[in-house]
Design an enzyme around this catalytic site. Structure first.
Site, PDB file in Angstrom:
ATOM      1  N   TRP A 181      -2.235 -13.892 -10.262  1.00 32.82           N
ATOM      2  CA  TRP A 181      -1.233 -12.961  -9.742  1.00 32.82           C
ATOM      3  C   TRP A 181      -0.543 -13.605  -8.555  1.00 32.82           C
ATOM      4  CZ3 TRP A 181      -0.852 -10.811  -4.785  1.00 32.82           C
ATOM      5  CH2 TRP A 181       0.288 -10.012  -4.614  1.00 32.82           C
ATOM      6  N   GLU A 221      -1.351 -11.311 -14.444  1.00 34.96           N
ATOM      7  CA  GLU A 221      -1.174  -9.920 -14.007  1.00 34.96           C
ATOM      8  C   GLU A 221       0.287  -9.676 -13.657  1.00 34.96           C
ATOM      9  OE1 GLU A 221      -3.339  -8.994 -10.412  1.00 34.96           O
ATOM     10  OE2 GLU A 221      -2.954  -6.849 -10.572  1.00 34.96           O
ATOM     11  N   LYS A 223       3.574  -7.102 -12.359  1.00 30.63           N
ATOM     12  CA  LYS A 223       3.775  -6.133 -11.274  1.00 30.63           C
ATOM     13  C   LYS A 223       5.207  -5.635 -11.320  1.00 30.63           C
ATOM     14  CE  LYS A 223       2.812  -5.516  -6.399  1.00 30.63           C
ATOM     15  NZ  LYS A 223       1.928  -5.865  -5.315  1.00 30.63           N
ATOM     16  N   ASP A 254      -2.763  -3.816 -14.085  1.00 32.59           N
ATOM     17  CA  ASP A 254      -3.232  -3.111 -12.888  1.00 32.59           C
ATOM     18  C   ASP A 254      -2.507  -1.767 -12.927  1.00 32.59           C
ATOM     19  OD1 ASP A 254      -2.914  -2.131 -10.130  1.00 32.59           O
ATOM     20  OD2 ASP A 254      -3.814  -4.023  -9.495  1.00 32.59           O
ATOM     21  N   HIS A 257       0.716  -0.987 -11.027  1.00 28.69           N
ATOM     22  CA  HIS A 257       1.845  -1.901 -11.179  1.00 28.69           C
ATOM     23  C   HIS A 257       2.897  -1.467 -12.182  1.00 28.69           C
ATOM     24  CE1 HIS A 257      -0.398  -5.604  -9.346  1.00 28.69           C
ATOM     25  NE2 HIS A 257      -0.463  -4.521  -8.596  1.00 28.69           N
ATOM     26  N   HIS A 281      -7.172  -4.123 -13.883  1.00 25.09           N
ATOM     27  CA  HIS A 281      -7.477  -3.851 -12.489  1.00 25.09           C
ATOM     28  C   HIS A 281      -7.380  -2.343 -12.348  1.00 25.09           C
ATOM     29  CE1 HIS A 281      -6.581  -7.842 -10.172  1.00 25.09           C
ATOM     30  NE2 HIS A 281      -7.694  -7.880 -10.883  1.00 25.09           N
ATOM     31  N   ASP A 289       2.136   1.237  -5.168  1.00 23.79           N
ATOM     32  CA  ASP A 289       0.916   0.474  -5.435  1.00 23.79           C
ATOM     33  C   ASP A 289       0.045   0.461  -4.178  1.00 23.79           C
ATOM     34  OD1 ASP A 289      -0.870  -1.260  -6.680  1.00 23.79           O
ATOM     35  OD2 ASP A 289       0.227  -3.048  -6.033  1.00 23.79           O
ATOM     36  N   ASP A 291      -3.071   1.169  -3.643  1.00 19.69           N
ATOM     37  CA  ASP A 291      -4.461   0.728  -3.754  1.00 19.69           C
ATOM     38  C   ASP A 291      -5.450   1.651  -3.052  1.00 19.69           C
ATOM     39  OD1 ASP A 291      -4.555  -1.705  -5.452  1.00 19.69           O
ATOM     40  OD2 ASP A 291      -3.132  -2.471  -3.980  1.00 19.69           O
ATOM     41  N   ASP A 321      -9.699  -2.949  -8.192  1.00 26.67           N
ATOM     42  CA  ASP A 321      -8.777  -3.585  -7.255  1.00 26.67           C
ATOM     43  C   ASP A 321      -8.133  -2.529  -6.369  1.00 26.67           C
ATOM     44  OD1 ASP A 321      -7.073  -5.232  -5.879  1.00 26.67           O
ATOM     45  OD2 ASP A 321      -5.636  -5.472  -7.518  1.00 26.67           O
TER      46      ASP A 321
HETATM   47  C1  RNT Z   1      -1.529  -7.136  -6.026  1.00 25.72           C
HETATM   48  C2  RNT Z   1      -2.411  -7.320  -7.204  1.00 25.72           C
HETATM   49  C3  RNT Z   1      -3.540  -8.289  -7.019  1.00 25.72           C
HETATM   50  C4  RNT Z   1      -4.232  -8.167  -5.686  1.00 25.72           C
HETATM   51  C5  RNT Z   1      -5.498  -8.971  -5.559  1.00 25.72           C
HETATM   52  C6  RNT Z   1      -6.001  -9.012  -4.150  1.00 25.72           C
HETATM   53  O1  RNT Z   1      -0.618  -6.118  -6.174  1.00 25.72           O
HETATM   54  O2  RNT Z   1      -2.894  -6.087  -7.632  1.00 25.72           O
HETATM   55  O3  RNT Z   1      -4.418  -8.157  -8.068  1.00 25.72           O
HETATM   56  O4  RNT Z   1      -4.507  -6.844  -5.365  1.00 25.72           O
HETATM   57  O5  RNT Z   1      -5.305 -10.222  -6.066  1.00 25.72           O
HETATM   58 ZN    ZN Z   2      -4.364  -6.105  -9.146  1.00 25.53          ZN
END
Ligand code: RNT
Ligand code: ZN
Length: 413
Positions: A181, A221, A223, A254, A257, A281, A289, A291, A321
């Site tokens: 990523w 990955e 986004k 993820d 994303h 993720h 996003d 988290d 994640d």
């Molecule tokens: C970022 C991605 C990625 C990170 C990690 C730390 O938006 O989700 O996966 O969160 O690599």
């Molecule tokens: Zn991620």
């Protein structure tokens, strides 16, 4: 009759075998992200977190070094049931005193302590090159940079990470999922959306030009956008998916994303029609996003259902994640990891065969009725039984975290 035994008989009436569910769950690996313990900091640099991602909050007790991070992780492991892997980021390289090695030159030896840690618990390791929080990532572009020197630096980093991933797999005997990523993108409207993507493609090709397929499972990955790179993301959904499809690596989704009304739960069965294996993720986006800590919420359950009812437990690599610095980090880690386990157990305890048959026969009224009934079956009793068998504390686990905060975390000034 114990509460569990009575719950077991309730589920049996719906054709659900709680014993089998418990047994299956105990064998599904969930990869715990090392970066929840120190706000995605790592040990190889001083500067801030960059790459379009952010942690917010200043709760006390953030891990400051490998010893503290591993001690915290051990706490988490003691509070989370099930089979685990540890997901390590390259910026968590552990150097000798006085040693510093830049990202393009890191070696397996810098991760030996992680291997020892994993071996102690009989766990596998996953890995991530770190294409952010570094002077060479300042422009916002890494693998897609127009500057060949920058690109070459990051390609070298990616290749170094392949070697480390192979080392992880060899040492633990468990394949290593290596996720690529980058935050590559632009703040404002691009004049050329394609050239950076062509360079990105070539750079990933180079990173993946030589690796042992039995040892490493490379992922890309995608986004939608990041902070400071709102207008254009090089590794968009279409880019990552097409890359993975054409090059035979894994797409990694993820669930923070995508656009807000898109759901990864619906994308999982779509990808499973084409890809032998995919990676996830699991996170919780709040308006963006962000988290946030993973909850036992509808979408997490839906994600788990798609994995379980499509017989895809061995085809989907589940990793967590998220990063919350505003609450006790160990509690945050534990809550999210336990919720992933809960969601999987919930999915395993659905009358999946019956529900599918009702859908296939067009019996939508009964399908709705049964789906709703299944939500209030005595799930909690089976969860408690699972915890008991795994030797994991049930409802008093937060006391243990509190105690750790009061005796260990408070001293980290
Ligand atoms: C970022 C991605 C990625 C990170 C990690 C730390 O938006 O989700 O996966 O969160 O690599
Ligand atoms: Zn991620």
């Amino acid at each position: 009759m114990t509460n569990y035994e009575s719950a077991k008989s309730v589920f049996a009436k719906y054709g659900i075998d709680t014993e089998k569910a418990i047994e299956t769950l105990a064998d599904i690996p969930v990869s715990l992200h090392c970066w929840q313990g120190d706000d995605v900091n790592g040990f190889d640099h001083e500067g801030p977190l960059t790459g379009g991602i952010q942690t917010t909050g200043h709760y006390l007790g953030k891990a400051r070094n490998p010893e503290e991070l591993m001690a915290d992780l051990e706490k988490v492991i003691s509070l989370v049931p099930g089979k685990k892997k540890i997901n390590v980021h390259a910026c968590y390289a552990i150097f000798e005193k006085g040693e510093h090695v830049d990202r393009d030159k890191i070696e397996p030896r810098h991760f030996k302590k992680w291997v020892d840690f994993a071996k102690k618990y009989g766990m596998g390791l996953d890995f991530n090159p770190t294409f952010f929080s570094h002077p060479m990532a300042k422009s916002g572009l890494t693998l897609s940079s127009p500057n060949k020197k920058v690109r070459d630096f990051w390609i070298a980093h990616g290749k170094a990470c392949i070697k480390i991933s192979e080392y992880f797999a060899r040492e633990t005997g468990i394949p290593c999922v290596m996720n690529i990523w980058t935050g590559d993108g632009l703040k404002d409207i691009p004049a050329d959306r394609m050239t950076p993507r062509l360079r990105y493609k070539e750079s990933i090709d180079e990173i993946l030009s030589d690796y042992d397929k039995n040892l490493v499972k490379p992922c890309v990955e995608s986004k939608v956008f990041g902070i400071g790179v709102e207008s254009y993301t090089v590794g968009s959904a279409e880019f990552a998916l097409s890359y993975a499809a054409q090059k035979g690596c894994l797409p990694l989704m993820d669930n923070g994303h995508y656009h807000p009304t898109e759901v990864v739960s619906d994308k999982i069965p779509a990808l499973l029609c084409f890809f032998p294996e995919i990676a996830l993720h699991v996170t919780r986006p709040v308006r963006w996003d962000s988290d946030h800590v993973v909850l036992f919420d509808d979408e997490t359950k839906e994600i788990a259902k798609e994995i379980v009812r499509n017989d895809a437990i061995n085809r989907v690599y589940i990793a967590l994640d998220y990063f919350d610095a505003s609450i006790n980090r160990i509690a945050a880690w534990t809550v999210g990891a336990r919720n992933m386990q809960k969601a999987l157990l919930f999915a395993l305890l659905q009358p999946n065969t019956k529900l599918k048959a009702l859908q296939e026969s067009g019996n939508y009224t009964e399908l709705l009725v049964l789906q709703e009934e299944a939500k209030t079956l005595p799930f909690g009793e089976v969860w408690n039984e699972y915890l008991k068998r795994q030797n994991i504390p049930a409802d008093n686990w937060f006391d243990i975290v509190k105690e750790y905060e009061n005796t260990v975390l408070v001293n980290r000034k």
